[in-house]
Each structure stands twice: as C-alpha cells, then as structure tokens.
Design an enzyme around this catalytic site. Structure first.
Site, PDB file in Angstrom:
ATOM      1  N   GLU C  81       0.854  -1.194   0.000  1.00 42.51           N
ATOM      2  CA  GLU C  81       0.000   0.000   0.000  1.00 42.51           C
ATOM      3  C   GLU C  81       0.885   1.237   0.000  1.00 42.51           C
ATOM      4  OE1 GLU C  81       0.263   2.121   3.292  1.00 42.51           O
ATOM      5  OE2 GLU C  81      -1.613   1.245   4.071  1.00 42.51           O
ATOM      6  N   CYS C 113      -3.609  -4.846   3.505  1.00 43.09           N
ATOM      7  CA  CYS C 113      -2.569  -5.707   4.078  1.00 43.09           C
ATOM      8  C   CYS C 113      -2.499  -7.091   3.453  1.00 43.09           C
ATOM      9  CB  CYS C 113      -2.771  -5.823   5.587  1.00 43.09           C
ATOM     10  SG  CYS C 113      -2.461  -4.272   6.441  1.00 43.09           S
ATOM     11  N   HIS C 239      -3.279 -12.648   9.980  1.00 46.83           N
ATOM     12  CA  HIS C 239      -2.841 -11.256   9.847  1.00 46.83           C
ATOM     13  C   HIS C 239      -2.815 -10.615  11.229  1.00 46.83           C
ATOM     14  CE1 HIS C 239      -2.258  -7.203   8.654  1.00 46.83           C
ATOM     15  NE2 HIS C 239      -3.457  -6.810   9.060  1.00 46.83           N
TER      16      HIS C 239
END
Lengths: 392, 133, 354
Positions: C81, C113, C239
């Site tokens: 990103e 992400c 994550h």
C-alpha cells in the site's frame, strides 16, 4: 622532449581581493584583475595577441558558458579578434590555463598573451555550491552516492592518519600557518590569524576535516601577462622566467586509484617540471601548493618531494613550512586564507610567486627567494599542474 | 530530468555489475570498455561481472555537511571500500552509528534509494553498504 | 508434488520506535497503549528505504537460499500500500535488481494488508498452469510496506515497515500449498484516498465486521475444504494488525497459543502491512520440520482474507535457511530513535521548498 622551444617569462600580475564580492559581476572581477596585470606589465591591451581563461564552472554558478569571449570583450580585446580560449580542469583550471599559455608562447605562435582565472561562487547558497564543487569529482560514482568534495579529501586524511600517524593537530597546523601568512596578504579573503583551538575544535564538515580544514568559497579573479623572453626583456626590468612546467592526470574517481594518500598526478607533473627546470625539490625556496583542504597541503608537500612520505604532517608541526623556515609553503595564505575562487586560484599562485621572486612581498617576503614552485590540482587530483618560476 | 542518464547505469548501480578481463583476470568497477591493465589486448575479452558486494573498509568519513539529497541522513558515513574480488568503491555505510565504523571492518551490499529528481521525478536506486554482523 | 513455496526471504528495517516515546509526544500513555495493542516496538524505515528497496532486499535473500537462476523467474508481483510510485511498477525495480528481466511479467498489487498474499495466489496460478500455455517455472510474490499512521492516531503505534518474498514453483518445494481460498466483501473499514499521505480507518468498525469476520470465514473455509480442525495444525498464522487481534481470533478458532507464537511478530516489529501475515509464515518456516501443517490467513481491509493450508516437505531438511537472516535475526539489533528522528525519517517535516 621536456623542453620549451623558447624561453617564456611573466611580466605583469594582477588580482582582485578574494572574498565575497556581492556588488561585483563576473565580468567586473575579470576586468579588474586583467587591467591590473596589464598596468603592472606597462602595456596596453592592443599589444595582447591571445587570451586564456581558467574557469571551472561558470555554467553551474552563473548559468553562463563561453566566458572566453565574455572576458575578451570586457577587457577590450575583441577589437583585433584575438584568439580567446577557456580552459577547464576543475580547481586546476587556472594552473592549466597558464600551462597552455606557456606552450602557446613557447611555440612561437604568439609573443604576448594574457592569462586569467576567475570564479564567481557567491551567487548560489552553500549547499548548492557543495553540489557544484562536487562536480569536479566523479558525479556518477561519487556524488550521486553522497560523497562531497570535502568527504573525498576526508577519506584521504583518515587513511593518511591511519598509515602514517598524521594527527588532527597536524591538519590544524596547516590552517593556522596559512592564516598567519594570509594575515600579511592584503588581497587575501581572511586576513586574520586563527588559534590551534579554533582549528582543532571547529564544527566538523567531513570527519576528520572541520571547518578550518577547508578552503572557503570565494569570488575573485587573477590575471597575468606572459611573453617570450626577448619581448620580456624589452618590456620589463624584472621578468620572471618559467623554468619548468608539467601536467599530470589520474582517474577522475578516487575509487579507481590504488593509493589515496598520494596523488600520482602531482608526482608526475612535478617530475616533468623539475626535469625541465633542471632543479630538484631541495632547490625550491617558496611554494604555493593546493591546500583546498589541509590534508591536500600535507599530501602535496610529500608528493612534491619537499618531505618524505608520511612526514608532511610532522614537518608542518615542526614549523618547517612556515615563512622563512626550511621551505615557505603558501606565503600568500594558500587557498585556505587567500580564498579559493576555483578557476582564479592557479593564477593567483603564479602571481604570488612572481611577487615573491621580485622581492615585492613586503611582510610576507621569503628571504632570498630565487626559485619558486606552484602546484594546482583539479578535483581529487584527476589533474595536477606544477610550474616552476625563477628570477632571471 | 536526466532519466536516461540514470537508466543506463542501472545494472551497475543495482547489481554492482562491473567488468572482468579475461586476459589478466582483473575485476573492475564501474564497468569499463577497456581493461586498464591490458588496454587494447582486452578488446573483445571483457565480460560483465557481478561483484558479491562484500568488502573491507579502507577509509571512511562522517559527513556533517552533506549533498542536498542526503540532508535527512546527516551525519552519514562514506567509505572507501576494498571489494573482495579486487578494485575499490566509494559507498555509503548505512544502518549503524557512525562510531561503529572502523578501518578494517567488513561490509556487505544493501539496496537503497540514492536520490530523487524532486517530488514528482524519478527515484534513483542503487548500492550502499552496511557493516557485516 | 504440489506447487508451493520454494524459497523465502525477509527484510526488516533496523530502526525502532517505542510506544512510550510516541505517547510522550502526543500526551498519551504510550506504554499502556503499547500493552493494549500488544506492540512493544515498531520498525521504522531509514530515509533511504521504501517499499522497493525492502522488496529487493527480501527478494535477494530468498534467492540467496536457493540455487534458482533468476532468469527462471517468470513473474513478479509486489503487493504494497506504499509503492514509491503511483504510476510505475515496483515490480520492474525488483526484476532488474535480481536479474530476472526481461522475459517475465510483473505487476504491483494493492489490497491493503493482503496484497502480498494476493500475489502469492497469482504466482500459484501461474506456475500451476499448463507449461505450453504459460511457460512460467518460478514466480515471485512479495509483500512489502513502509506504512504510515497519521501523527497522533492510534495507528501510529503499530504501522511499521518490512517485507517478505516468496519464490513459488512446482520444483524444490519446501512448503506445498494444498488449498488456498479467499473470502471477499466490500467492507470499507480502512482506506486511503489518492494523494492523501495518511490512511483513515473506521475505528471499532475495523474489528468485528471487518477483521474478525473475514479472517474467521477465511480460516473456516480452508478447514472445511481440507476437512481439518485446529488441532490438526502444527502452526497457524493470521494477519496481525496489532498483537491482540491474532490472539483473539486464534482462540475463537480453537488454536492454542503454542501453535501461533512462532508466527507472531507484530509485538516485536509492529504491523508490516502487506508483509504482516507473510512475516509470520516466514517465522514458522524458520523452524518448521518436514510434515508440519500450517494454516495461514491474511487479511486486507476493504475487505478480504486469503487462506492457505500448507504442508512442509522433506526438502526443508536440506533447505539452507542460514544463507539469509531468520525473522528473529532480522528483527534483532534494532536501533532506537526518538520521535523527532522518526518524524525526519518518515518525512513528516515540511522541508524548504515543499
């Protein structure tokens, strides 16, 4: 080989004071030094047959190239459409312009030529000047990677310290001594002495080099009149003869050298000049060497053979390079105190020798000066020019 | 803008690609079209050679008055590095306190940003070094 | 043999800032904030680092652990990103810096992400395709970020920098991918508009309807597809936007702490965004043995999750991990900086001419 076709001599010198000339243009600086040199030689501009100008970077500093024509114009030399040539070899531009003019006159092409050197650096702010000065080193493989000109000399200094025991104090002694000399030179940028404490403890520029280890940015111009010896004797009572001249080169980039505590270009240029002059380092009474940084003077006095390798710092500490000691190095104050308007430096060095050899140096006069040497380098030593002058 | 000037040096800057002379066996950086030792004999006998990026610090300086592009990194270290395959290089030493740098210490190549042509221009990348752990 | 991970490499910038220091500047109890988020420190990129340099370093380390000729890499996908260019691929910089050019394809990906794992899936697809139709032997998936949280925002305590590169292929596989599936909805929990320096987020909305729902569904559909339950896995990695969310989700999915600790790196280095789950997976591969089963689920705001069931192969025993830093080594030896230096490094100061 190694000889000039005819004898050449300097018959007039002129210089502006070096420093920050906020109100003067590049043209005006050039005029002032040029006229002073012609006045000193006692000749009018109509006698000048060719012009050489040493300027490193008028394009970057002033956005103006082709300054040979500009100088010819402002000094009033365009009337006869004389050849006007600009020479560029970074900080050695002036010394090399002088070398080229010698070859011109010695060849018989011209009898009387003017050689000038000029730089106007104060029109840009300091970090921009840092970048421009770095263009005298290898921009693609040094500058882009963050290396400034002082940092490249700092690499030499650190290595010299490591290999030869040179100290930060040795470096400071060079600066202190040159400021002592500069205080006696009315055309110097810094006409004041500094203390060891000031020099040793100054703000770092590129460790181990501090502020007082670096020559300043300057505006200034220097000029001289050069002619063949026969003409010189007609025009002058005290012509100063060019005894020897030599030029040497090395890689543009420091990284392409095996050895960074010595400059092969200086060694080669001085060998050529000594051979032509038929003298050795021991014969030199006074030398103007290229102390763009204090370490450059230490390396230069070793490479020129005045002191053995590794002894340059110690010799300076012992006072052997001070006025009227073993060999007087940089009686003008050097680049450090006289100032360093890049292209003008090499000519200012010659002018100082001429003044010393004439015995006109006043407070800073080297006793019995009869033979002198000037050493001028470009970048980190990619170009070196050595000229030896003597009293006729 | 000097896009092409930077672009044509990419392989050298990104990969430490220099030249190997098949006549004398020497390795050179940056790349060369003629071996500095063998001169004309080297013509047609030169090939691309990628240095490992490992070397030893031969000298160094800590820059306090830096190039404009490096202002956010001041003080930064520049070193004269002996590459393990031969030849030398000038490079920045990153990711350390300047006081950790010493002559004789080993370094390895890393990939970093070198400069950028303003906020709207291209970014130049290439080699830097860091002390080997 | 199924396709999967052939080699991997990680890179973590060396500078660190601690929550107490961030809190000091913004008048917050930084230490308490760090504890609440489960973040002890976060990595900070040097001024001369960006997602491209981090990608190159991770990719070179992945190559250092393999004997693959970079010319055999037929595709490079860089998920981030924080690509240094809005237009101009990071992937081409990587390809030139590892010698993979020119017969290859590449692209930059963005999915908050999980852009790195989206690349991982694309690589699997390419290397699994018919060789005559798409002759790609190996493909490289990278997740790399130099993420930013707005000054004073809670995100600032966790948004860090790092990168992971996975070389994907059908030969010399050290961890096979037995199943990968994604779970994707249009859920705007976190975003950054074009030209904005810092991202925005919907605060508590990022939790239950976003992270937890997508990660849980992603994990469950992998376990359903494989017919496995939590106890069948040696390791699991989710994550990790902070140190707490992965602990919570793993517990609700029935995993024990021992299964997830090897892959939990956000507490030490912060959230490396596109590299976050991949960093955890790399940490697991750093100690995995032949036969180990791994459940890995990434999450990307916006929102979606990529789930993977991986099985470590016999080749892991001869895989030369020591030729590049382990995650634990890359995370060690941080250099602590203060908030002023952090602001300078992250270009938060308005400079002359800007």
């Amino acid at each position: 080989m190694g000889k000039l076709a005819r004898d050449v001599a300097v018959i007039g010198v002129g210089q502006t004071r070096f420093g920050e000339h906020w109100n003067l243009t590049f043209r005006e600086l050039g005029i002032e030094a040029g006229f002073r040199a012609m006045e000193d030689a006692g000749i009018s501009s109509s006698r000048i047959e060719a012009l050489y100008t040493g300027t490193m970077s008028s394009g970057l500093f002033l956005n103006q190239e082709h300054v040979s024509a500009m100088i010819a114009e402002v000094v009033g030399l365009t009337e006869n459409q004389i050849p006007a040539t600009r020479i560029e070899a970074a900080g050695a531009s002036g010394g090399l312009a002088f070398h080229q003019a010698i070859l011109d006159v010695a060849s018989g092409l011209h009898d009387i030529v003017v050689v000038g050197g000029a730089e106007k650096m104060s029109d840009v702010v300091s970090n921009v000047a840092t970048e421009f000065v770095a263009s005298g080193a290898d921009q693609a493989w040094e500058g882009l990677f963050g290396a400034t000109m002082p940092s490249l000399f700092a690499l030499m200094a650190r290595k010299h310290m490591h290999d030869h025991g040179t100290t930060k104090e040795h470096l400071a002694h060079v600066a202190v001594k040159n400021h002592v000399h500069g205080a006696k030179n009315p055309l110097a940028q810094f006409q004041r002495e500094i203390t060891m404490d000031m020099a040793v403890n100054a703000a770092m520029v590129a460790d181990p080099l501090g502020m007082y280890d670096c020559a300043p940015s300057s505006d200034g111009s220097a000029s001289l009149v050069l002619c063949d010896m026969k003409t010189a004797k007609e025009l002058s009572d005290n012509p100063i003869r060019v005894a020897g001249t030599g030029q040497g080169s090395d890689s543009l980039s420091l990284a392409n050298r095996e050895e960074i505590t010595s400059m092969r270009s200086t060694v080669a240029a001085s060998r050529r000049a000594y051979e032509m002059a038929g003298v050795g380092p021991g014969d030199i009474k006074v030398a103007e060497v290229h102390d763009s940084y204090t370490i450059s003077e230490i390396i230069a006095i070793e490479d020129l053979g005045f002191f053995k390798k590794g002894d340059g710092g110690f010799a300076t500490e012992r006072g052997e390079t001070a006025l009227n000691s073993t060999i007087t190095v940089n009686p003008s104050g050097g680049l450090k105190a006289r100032g360093h308007p890049l292209g003008a430096t090499g000519i200012a060095q010659i002018n100082e020798l001429v003044i010393q050899l004439r015995g006109d140096a006043g407070d800073r006069q080297v006793k019995d000066a009869n033979i002198g040497l000037a050493h001028n380098i470009g970048g980190t030593g990619g170009t070196a020019v050595v000229n030896i002058l003597e009293v006729v | 803008m000097a896009v092409a000037r930077h672009w044509r040096n990419q392989d050298q800057r990104y990969n430490l690609a220099g030249t190997h002379c098949k006549v004398c066996g020497g390795h050179f950086f940056p790349k060369t079209s003629m071996c500095p030792t063998c001169h004309r004999r080297s013509m047609g006998k030169l090939e691309r050679f990628q240095f490992s990026g490992n070397g030893t610090i031969s000298s160094y300086t800590i820059i306090h008055d830096g190039m404009p592009q490096y202002s956010s990194q001041v003080p930064y270290v520049i070193a004269y590095i002996d590459l393990e395959e031969g030849d030398h290089i000038i490079g920045q030493i990153v990711d350390c306190e300047p006081s950790e740098v010493e002559i004789g210490k080993g370094v390895e190549m890393v990939f970093r940003k070198l400069s950028e042509e303003g906020r709207s221009g291209t970014i130049q990348y290439g080699f830097k070094f860091r002390l080997t752990m | 043999m199924r396709s999967g991970i052939v080699s991997y490499g990680v890179y973590i910038p060396r500078y660190r800032i601690y929550p107490a220091e961030i809190g000091r500047v913004w008048g917050q109890d930084g230490e308490a904030m760090g504890k609440a988020l489960g973040v002890e420190a976060k990595s900070v990129p040097a001024p001369d680092e960006d997602a491209a340099t981090i990608s190159v370093m991770a990719a070179r380390r992945a190559l250092a652990r393999s004997s693959i000729d970079p010319k055999d890499i037929g595709a490079i996908f860089v998920g981030s990103e924080s690509h240094p260019y809005a237009v101009k691929p990071t992937a081409t910089i990587v390809s030139a810096a590892i010698g993979a050019t020119p017969v290859m394809t590449g692209a930059d990906l963005e999915f908050a992400c999980k852009a790195g794992t989206a690349g991982f899936q694309s690589c699997l697809g390419l290397v699994n395709s018919d060789d005559e139709q798409i002759p790609i032997r190996y493909a490289l998936a990278i997740g790399a970020d130099t993420s930013q949280g707005a000054p004073g925002n809670a995100l600032e305590y966790s948004a860090s920098a790092g990168g992971v590169a996975l070389i994907v292929g059908k030969e010399k596989v050290i961890a096979e991918v037995c199943l990968t599936m994604s779970y994707t909805t249009d859920t705007p929990d976190f975003w950054r508009r074009e030209g904005m320096m810092y991202p925005s987020h919907a605060e508590r909305f990022t939790g239950v309807p976003a992270y937890f729902k997508h990660v849980e569904m992603g994990a469950r559909q992998i376990m359903d597809g494989m017919g496995t339950k939590a106890s069948d896995y040696d390791y699991a990695v989710f994550h990790q936007p902070n140190g707490k969310f992965p602990l919570k989700i793993s517990k609700s999915l029935g995993f024990e702490k021992e299964q997830i600790m090897a892959g939990l790196w956000t507490p030490k280095i912060g959230n490396t965004y596109s590299a976050s789950m991949m960093m955890g997976l790399a940490g697991i591969l750093d100690l995995a043995k032949s036969g180990d089963k791994i459940l890995a689920v990434s999450y990307g705001s916006g929102a979606g999750s990529d789930g993977f069931h991986l099985e470590v192969t016999d080749l892991i025993s001869e895989y030369p991990r020591s030729k590049a830093p382990l995650v634990s080594e890359a995370a060690a030896n941080g250099i602590e900086i203060d908030y002023a230096t952090y602001s300078k490094f992250r270009k938060k100061l308005k400079m002359e001419g800007e």
